[in-house]
Design an enzyme around this catalytic site. Structure first.
Site, short mmCIF file in Angstrom:
data_model
loop_
_atom_site.label_atom_id
_atom_site.label_comp_id
_atom_site.label_asym_id
_atom_site.label_seq_id
_atom_site.Cartn_x
_atom_site.Cartn_y
_atom_site.Cartn_z
N LYS A 109 5.26 -19.00 11.08
CA LYS A 109 6.23 -17.95 11.37
C LYS A 109 7.45 -18.54 12.06
O LYS A 109 7.32 -19.29 13.03
CB LYS A 109 5.56 -16.89 12.23
N HIS A 121 -5.72 -26.75 8.31
CA HIS A 121 -6.95 -26.04 8.67
C HIS A 121 -6.76 -25.22 9.95
O HIS A 121 -6.63 -25.78 11.04
CB HIS A 121 -8.12 -27.00 8.90
N TYR A 124 -1.88 -22.41 13.85
CA TYR A 124 -0.80 -21.45 14.03
C TYR A 124 0.46 -22.23 14.37
O TYR A 124 0.46 -23.04 15.31
CB TYR A 124 -1.09 -20.45 15.15
N ALA A 138 -7.34 -29.92 12.57
CA ALA A 138 -7.98 -28.61 12.46
C ALA A 138 -7.98 -27.89 13.79
O ALA A 138 -8.36 -28.45 14.83
CB ALA A 138 -9.40 -28.77 11.94
#
Length: 227
Positions: A109, A121, A124, A138
């Site tokens: 985002k 994996h 964010y 990950a």
């Protein structure tokens, strides 16, 4: 210190379709509030033979690989050869560069991913820039808002630099490696070629070509074996 934080010190600007957004930026985080408008302007210039406009404000290169379970909200550009895997979520105001990997259950985002960046994996990436071939292991995430909702500062050895931003995740220079399950606190800036150990909590500026073991144990890569 300002020199170490210049966009061209962190990033090879030839490795992103978004290079022009950094042209007048003194500090690279200055581009974050402009990503959405920049994507809309850039999208209008893309060759329709190379990029399919799948929605009013979403452009996807025709050779990108996008899983059927991916969700893409605009404005967004997905560049040539990028791979968006099962259940990736592009939440808007995003540029995913050439040959990038955005993997399973990853959310992106208001961010720019330079070419060949990988978030494969459970990551964010919010209000952030990831340089060329930057990689997040990950479970590694950016934290883009302070718990008290105050404006983010960038902490260096000798001062705190005001950004004027309430939302600012992290800047990862080219070739940065972030270990699994690490958290990049608001305003983290990781210099080019640096490696961050798994499960780290990273704050402030970390110099280029370093190994980050913890806040009090950051060593040049060539000195790593001495510690």
């Amino acid at each position: 210190m300002r020199e170490l934080l210049r966009p061209d010190r962190l990033f090879d600007l030839d490795k992103s379709i978004a290079a022009a957004i950094f042209a007048d930026a003194g500090y690279p985080w200055e581009v974050l509030p402009r990503i959405g408008d920049f994507v809309m302007q850039l999208g209008q210039t893309l060759d329709p033979d190379e990029y399919e406009r799948v929605a009013k404000d979403v452009w996807i290169a025709r050779d990108a690989v996008v899983a059927p379970t991916v969700s893409i909200a605009g404005p967004a550009i997905i560049d040539h050869g990028a791979e968006l895997r099962h259940c990736a979520f592009i939440r808007g105001k995003a540029i995913v560069g050439k040959h990038c990997v955005v993997g399973n259950s990853v959310e992106v985002k208001n961010a720019i991913l330079f070419d060949n960046a990988q978030v494969p994996h459970f990551n964010y990436v919010g209000d952030s820039v990831l340089g060329y071939r930057a990689h997040m292991g990950a479970g590694a995430v950016t934290s883009n808002v302070k718990s008290d909702k105050s404006l983010v500062t960038v902490r260096t050895d000798d001062r705190r630099i005001a950004t004027g931003l309430r939302k600012f995740g992290a800047l990862l220079g080219d070739y940065v490696e972030i270990g699994c399950n690490s958290v990049l606190c608001p305003g983290a800036v990781i210099g080019r070629g640096t490696t961050v150990y798994p499960t780290s909590c990273v704050r402030g500026f970390v110099p280029e070509h370093s190994v980050y073991k913890d806040f009090d144990n950051i060593v040049p890569k060539w000195d790593e074996n001495k510690n």
